[in-house]
Motif scaffolding. Structure first.
Motif, PDB file in Angstrom:
ATOM      1  N   ILE A 157       8.869  58.026  29.833  1.00 56.78           N
ATOM      2  CA  ILE A 157       8.564  56.893  28.968  1.00 56.78           C
ATOM      3  C   ILE A 157       7.121  56.437  29.156  1.00 56.78           C
ATOM      4  O   ILE A 157       6.403  56.192  28.181  1.00 56.78           O
ATOM      5  N   LEU A 158       6.679  56.340  30.391  1.00 57.21           N
ATOM      6  CA  LEU A 158       5.327  55.841  30.650  1.00 57.21           C
ATOM      7  C   LEU A 158       4.267  56.764  30.061  1.00 57.21           C
ATOM      8  O   LEU A 158       3.266  56.290  29.508  1.00 57.21           O
ATOM      9  N   THR A 159       4.486  58.062  30.147  1.00 59.82           N
ATOM     10  CA  THR A 159       3.528  59.021  29.577  1.00 59.82           C
ATOM     11  C   THR A 159       3.454  58.867  28.065  1.00 59.82           C
ATOM     12  O   THR A 159       2.367  58.818  27.486  1.00 59.82           O
ATOM     13  N   HIS A 189      10.029  50.783  36.786  1.00 54.40           N
ATOM     14  CA  HIS A 189       8.858  51.541  36.311  1.00 54.40           C
ATOM     15  C   HIS A 189       8.919  52.991  36.790  1.00 54.40           C
ATOM     16  O   HIS A 189       8.529  53.908  36.065  1.00 54.40           O
ATOM     17  N   HIS A 190       9.432  53.197  37.982  1.00 50.67           N
ATOM     18  CA  HIS A 190       9.584  54.574  38.486  1.00 50.67           C
ATOM     19  C   HIS A 190      10.594  55.341  37.625  1.00 50.67           C
ATOM     20  O   HIS A 190      10.368  56.500  37.274  1.00 50.67           O
ATOM     21  N   PHE A 200      12.334  49.816  23.016  1.00 51.39           N
ATOM     22  CA  PHE A 200      11.523  50.452  21.976  1.00 51.39           C
ATOM     23  C   PHE A 200      12.273  50.564  20.645  1.00 51.39           C
ATOM     24  O   PHE A 200      11.649  50.651  19.603  1.00 51.39           O
ATOM     25  N   ALA A 201      13.591  50.519  20.682  1.00 49.36           N
ATOM     26  CA  ALA A 201      14.390  50.559  19.459  1.00 49.36           C
ATOM     27  C   ALA A 201      14.837  49.166  19.027  1.00 49.36           C
ATOM     28  O   ALA A 201      15.368  48.995  17.937  1.00 49.36           O
ATOM     29  N   ALA A 202      14.609  48.184  19.880  1.00 52.89           N
ATOM     30  CA  ALA A 202      15.080  46.823  19.607  1.00 52.89           C
ATOM     31  C   ALA A 202      14.288  46.166  18.480  1.00 52.89           C
ATOM     32  O   ALA A 202      13.061  46.233  18.474  1.00 52.89           O
TER      33      ALA A 202
END
Length: 158
Positions: free
Chosen positions: A46-48, A38-39, A153-155
């Motif tokens: 990605i998180l933003t 996650h870091h 996210f592309a999977a």
């Protein structure tokens, strides 16, 4: 910094039966690597981006589906970490360690948890992914050993 609820490690062993005995040491490493993932996601922005997409989502189910991709990516990144550590230190992984990580991933899959707590599975409410998805993405990271392999996210198939 990563903040960990160490009581969760005990819950994995006792409540969720995600590991037992010495295998719990590797399970703990898997969980810590997931949180470190996650870091990495945060550093990559990605998180933003996902947070913005969740705020624009048309439904709770759509926002949850994005969160599942975040969590599966973190599982994949934990597999990448194991792959790389194994290359640096050939004796890093002991027999049964990968099985322990997969058992834990299965035990904390949304479907497993929902079945135990609610008696039924509601996929639209998933936030971390099914047991099968969590195991699959950990193994993708472990086998391929690259951050690029973890693009959930592309999977097409999670």
């Amino acid at each position: 910094q990563i903040f960990l609820d160490t009581a969760f490690f005990r819950e994995i062993e006792t409540r969720f039966r995600g590991c037992s005995g010495k295998a719990c040491q590797f399970t703990q490493a898997y969980i810590i690597a997931h949180e470190a993932g996650h870091h990495v996601q945060n550093l990559l922005g990605i998180l933003t981006r996902v947070n913005q997409m969740q705020q624009q989502a048309s439904s709770r189910a759509e926002a949850n589906a994005l969160q599942v991709r975040v969590e599966l990516q973190a599982d994949c990144l934990s597999g990448v970490w194991v792959n790389r550590e194994q290359k640096k230190r050939p004796n890093f992984i002991e027999p049964g360690d990968i099985d322990a990580a997969l058992q834990t991933a299965s035990a904390i899959g949304d479907d497993t948890l929902q079945r135990k707590t609610q008696g039924r599975v509601v996929p639209d409410s998933f936030t971390h992914g099914s047991a099968e998805q969590r195991k699959r993405w950990f193994m993708i990271g472990y086998q391929q050993g690259t951050v690029q392999a973890c693009n959930t996210f592309a999977a097409q198939r999670l």
